[in-house]
Design an enzyme around this catalytic site. Sequence first.
Site, PDB file in Angstrom:
ATOM      1  CB  CYS A   1     -13.538  22.736  11.485  1.00 44.62           C
ATOM      2  SG  CYS A   1     -12.261  23.237  12.655  1.00 44.62           S
TER       3      CYS A   1
ATOM      4  CB  CYS B   1      -9.574  27.636  11.756  1.00 37.56           C
ATOM      5  SG  CYS B   1      -9.745  25.925  12.329  1.00 37.56           S
TER       6      CYS B   1
ATOM      7  CB  CYS C   1     -10.257  23.101   9.470  1.00 39.67           C
ATOM      8  SG  CYS C   1     -11.334  24.520   9.170  1.00 39.67           S
TER       9      CYS C   1
ATOM     10  CG  ASP D   1     -34.595   9.613  17.862  1.00 36.17           C
ATOM     11  OD1 ASP D   1     -34.908   8.910  16.877  1.00 36.17           O
ATOM     12  OD2 ASP D   1     -34.320  10.815  17.774  1.00 36.17           O
TER      13      ASP D   1
ATOM     14  CB  CYS E   1     -13.431  27.605  12.789  1.00 36.85           C
ATOM     15  SG  CYS E   1     -13.205  26.788  11.179  1.00 36.85           S
TER      16      CYS E   1
END
EC number: 6.3.5.13
Length: 413
Positions: free
Chosen positions: A202, A221, A218, A339, A205
């Site tokens: 999430c 929360c 979620c 990368d 949170c």
Amino acid sequence: MAGNSEPLSPRAKLAVTAGKAAAAVSRAAGRGSGSVIGGRVALKLDPDLLARLAAHLDVVLVSATNGKTTTTRLIAEALRATGEEVVSNALGANMPAGITSALAGGSKARYGVIEVDEKYLAGVARDVTPKAIALLNLSRDQLDRAAETRMLAERWREGLAGSKAVIIANADDPLVVWAASSSANVVWVAAGQEWKDDAWSCPSCGGVMQRPGDDWLCGECGFRRPTPTWALSGDHVLDPHGSAWPIRLQLPGRANKANATTSAAVAAAFGVPPQVALERMYSVQAVAGRYDVVNYLGRDIRLLLAKNPAGWLETFSLIDPPPAPVILAVNARGADGTDTSWLWDVDYSRLAGHPIRVIGDRRLDLAVRLEVAGVDFQVFDTAEEAVRACPPGRIEAIANYTAFQDLRRAVGN
């Protein structure tokens, strides 16, 4: 409606003229379009030039990890249905310098449809005071220098808080929803999310996301998917009134139908009906060379751009079924990100059954990844050698950013 264009100050006019001259020199030297160097020169002479050039425009900003160049093109076509002139950075120069160069050529335009690199969205929005902002998706990209996706979403969230723009946002991407939720005026679009590996926690949170069906929430929360008013449903766009409008595109794949759905929602914010907007989008055959089919050495090569794991996943769904040959090209130059560890996030087993030819600066990195994936491949030093190793007929060529440009030059596109 945006007001009439205010005459530019002498300093701004000088900046525009100098920028165009620098761009012309760059083009003459064979160094590309010159839009970036031209914009840099102009902004050096007048740091406020971007805001001045946008002052008379109704601006739409488009930002995302994937699909922003195509969506920018589709929105621009849809807004041309109004009969008004549209200025746009159609070739994808999407940082402030490139955007400044694009707007410098649009003194008579009513609309500005601007693709913006994710990292620059908040700053450009502050400069150009957009009427609408389209947010499509966020996923990992250019791992050596890009902010982690949650940090990028936070930058969007802070930068868009208090914005008066209409935010047209993808309800299926939790990172986009969290970023857009700081805004007062959001239009939610169910555009889908194929790649979910950057959205399992999430953003609000840090809790674990639950994904029942097409929904997400979620459990800790309560942050959850908002109810969309626009949606992609098969080959149709569903508008806020429940009407279904057919999508007819020359661009392939589900991702482009999603781009068209978002574009229709943006066009509607400017009074263009969905049917009219979608009909205009049919005219787009290719975007900055993407999806072009080029005849080279007696083969028809379809050029496909894929810059990161989410983009490669979408692209695999476009290609012809086996045994269609596939050329894969990967570089790791500055514009790509240096990368290449992201190659390990791509499910190359989806290419099983395709004869695969590998080229590009980092062809050996890709070869190791394909070896582990258990798919058959051959490595070549040049595009010409790779094409000659394929039978006559259609070839699917998938490349990341600079490898795509190399491939276009090699096959004469």
